[in-house]
Design an enzyme around this catalytic site. Structure first.
Site, PDB file in Angstrom:
ATOM      1  N   ALA A  33       0.855  -1.195   0.000  1.00 34.81           N
ATOM      2  CA  ALA A  33       0.000   0.000   0.000  1.00 34.81           C
ATOM      3  C   ALA A  33       0.883   1.235   0.000  1.00 34.81           C
ATOM      4  CB  ALA A  33      -0.922   0.015   1.219  1.00 34.81           C
ATOM      5  N   CYS A  34       0.496   2.232  -0.790  1.00 29.03           N
ATOM      6  CA  CYS A  34       1.219   3.508  -0.846  1.00 29.03           C
ATOM      7  C   CYS A  34       0.214   4.641  -0.648  1.00 29.03           C
ATOM      8  CB  CYS A  34       1.963   3.656  -2.177  1.00 29.03           C
ATOM      9  SG  CYS A  34       0.890   3.834  -3.612  1.00 29.03           S
ATOM     10  N   PRO A  35       0.687   5.877  -0.450  1.00 25.38           N
ATOM     11  CA  PRO A  35      -0.243   6.980  -0.162  1.00 25.38           C
ATOM     12  C   PRO A  35      -1.308   7.190  -1.229  1.00 25.38           C
ATOM     13  CG  PRO A  35       1.978   7.627   0.432  1.00 25.38           C
ATOM     14  CD  PRO A  35       2.089   6.286  -0.250  1.00 25.38           C
ATOM     15  N   GLY A  37      -2.131   4.880  -3.556  1.00 30.44           N
ATOM     16  CA  GLY A  37      -2.792   3.615  -3.848  1.00 30.44           C
ATOM     17  C   GLY A  37      -2.842   3.295  -5.326  1.00 30.44           C
ATOM     18  N   THR A  41       1.887   0.757  -5.057  1.00 29.32           N
ATOM     19  CA  THR A  41       1.163  -0.384  -4.503  1.00 29.32           C
ATOM     20  C   THR A  41       1.269  -1.608  -5.402  1.00 29.32           C
ATOM     21  OG1 THR A  41      -0.398   1.065  -3.361  1.00 29.32           O
ATOM     22  CG2 THR A  41      -1.113  -1.196  -3.783  1.00 29.32           C
TER      23      THR A  41
END
Length: 529
Positions: A33-35, A37, A41
């Protein structure tokens, strides 16, 4: 060894001895998951999946993207030997993995070092000292207890800030594009007379208003109202990142108070942190069982809102609003070289980590003030254009370098990635350059930063403005001086592409002579330049 022989006999990759658990290939589940998304991700998910297949183990990934996620079957999680969390934001429904040995790292490591993460995860199996997933959901306390990237207050705060930005971006992107479409249909005056149009006309009774202008007013108003959630959503999900669900209500209220006070996104950040810390502390109290049920629905929202919003209203809101206004005045007073220097700084930040925290700070600064730009302060619209243009440079530059200028300097997979990077760059998806940076960070990143600085400076010098927060060339209708903006992007792309080609040709990695440690059993160090 028996498992490795059996795998080889079946035509599957031989499994290394250190990746065998109880005589069978290890079973690993992972979450990425990344900020935003979007890019990080799924790139991390692909990298981990490929590394698992190459190692011959059973590895299943759950990418938690911006459009939601498909939860892994609980039976798969229960059968797993260990868990990898390659995340920059909190893992959703983390309690599903409770009790499993866990390796928690930033999402970028999932892209760059998937094999090492698999080794570390398997090594944690059976280790009584290995961090384990806590059962009390996605709190910062649980992340700190597990170690890894959650191993400190600073990491928890950073993760909560990125969580807030992650949830804020859809409001910004959707609202900004709706506003831009409203301008396209209703003209730029629609920003000042949308209420009058909607008050005097309906779809069934347009009166003197044309259908196009009426639809423009509708789109503008929807987008404008969407922008109204920007600061509350930022604050609410910062608090969520710190305290899980109990933090959402106090955080949203603090964000609304920050907007009321004129404290802007800076006030939203402060309010979200205060609300999150208050909610986290209240939720950690050891209260009687009969009060526990009231804590998340009554006590924490009440006391958390009083604490965070009360501090903003009575103490902090005024100074933050003054600081916000001082920043606005400073930006409004920038001329000549000052404007260009600001563009250079923003361009460097956008290309420093290709969608990471520094990139997000620059992007959040631009989008957080976009409403002020749409209300009439064109300096913020120029900042938005510079940020978006600079963010497009890395994928475009790597596409140009790997598919046009010197294909021989790049591997076949990089050349294939370069073909896709053309579209990613045109759409303002900076992460399209990550595969190149992951393979050669010390030559790719500096070259991209130079190109981004060029684009940022030229965009500001040309006074290009953008009323859309995302979309790249596909939102051309929302960009004034569009052709000059393309010139700025092209200049930065060419500079960055030739810079990375030059560095790859002439700045070679040189092995340094091994230096003996002098200690028996300790291997010599080998460094690379």
């Amino acid at each position: 060894a028996a498992a490795a022989d059996a795998a080889a006999a079946d035509g599957a990759p031989a499994v290394a001895t250190n990746l065998v658990v109880d005589g069978r290939p290890a079973r690993i589940v992972a979450v990425t998951a990344c900020p935003t998304g979007i890019a990080h991700t799924f790139m991390a998910a692909d990298a981990l999946t490929a590394a698992g297949q190459k190692a011959g183990i059973d590895l299943v990934v759950e990418p938690q993207g911006s459009s939601g996620y498909k939860a892994l079957p609980q039976s798969v999680i229960d059968d797993a030997d260990a868990v990898i969390f390659a995340v920059d934001v909190d893992v959703r429904d983390q309690q599903r993995f409770a009790g499993k040995p866990v390796v928690r790292v930033p999402v970028k490591k999932g892209i760059e070092q998937p094999a090492e993460l698999i080794d570390e995860a398997v090594a944690s199996v059976g280790n009584p000292l290995a961090p384990r997933v806590r059962g009390n959901a996605d709190t910062a306390a649980a992340a700190r207890a597990e170690g890894g990237s959650g191993g400190g207050v600073g990491s928890a705060v950073k993760r909560s800030l990125l969580t807030g930005v992650s949830y804020m971006i859809p409001f910004v992107a959707g609202g900004g594009l709706l506003i831009a479409l409203g301008f396209l249909l209703g003209g730029y005056k629609i920003a000042f007379n949308a209420d009058d149009v909607l008050g005097s006309a309906t779809l069934w009774n347009l009166g003197d208003t044309s259908l196009i202008v009426y639809l423009g007013a509708v789109l503008f108003k929807i987008g404008f109202l969407s922008f109204g959630f920007l600061v509350p959503a930022l604050a609410g999900y910062i608090a969520y990142g710190l305290a899980d669900r109990p933090g959402i209500a106090p955080g949203f209220v603090a964000g609304a108070v920050a907007s009321f006070m004129g404290a802007g996104f800076l006030g939203g950040i402060v309010g979200g942190l205060l609300a999150g810390l208050a909610a986290w502390w209240l939720n950690s109290l050891d209260v009687p069982w009969w009060l526990r049920g009231l804590m998340p629905v009554v006590i924490i929202p009440l006391l958390g809102s009083i604490f965070a919003s009360g501090l903003l209203l009575m103490v902090l809101g005024g100074p933050i609003a003054w600081l916000t206004q001082a920043l606005n005045d400073w930006l409004s007073g920038l001329t000549g070289a000052g404007v260009i220097i600001l563009g250079i700084i923003l361009g460097l930040m956008m290309c420093f980590d290709l969608g990471g925290p520094v990139n997000k700070v620059a992007y959040a600064f631009a989008t957080g003030n976009l409403a002020a730009g749409i209300a009439g302060d064109e300096r913020y619209l120029q900042i938005m254009a510079a940020v978006m243009g600079a963010g497009m440079v890395p994928p475009l530059a790597m596409a140009l370098a790997s598919t046009v200028i010197d294909r021989k300097l790049f591997t076949e997979p990089e050349r294939e990635n370069g073909k896709a990077a053309w579209l990613l760059g045109a759409a303002f998806i900076t992460e399209g350059a990550i595969p190149f940076a992951a393979a050669d960070v010390f030559r790719v990143i500096p070259a991209m930063m130079v190109g981004g600085a060029v684009t940022g400076a030229l965009s500001m010098a040309f006074a290009v403005t953008s009323k859309a927060p995302h979309g790249g060339v596909f939102v051309f209708f929302a960009i004034d001086n569009f052709w000059l903006w393309l010139v700025a992007i092209a200049a930065g792309t060419v500079v960055a592409a030739f810079a990375v080609v030059g560095l790859k040709r002439f700045a070679h990695r040189r092995p340094v002579e091994p230096v003996s440690s002098g200690a028996e059993g300790v291997p010599s160090a080998v460094a690379t330049a």
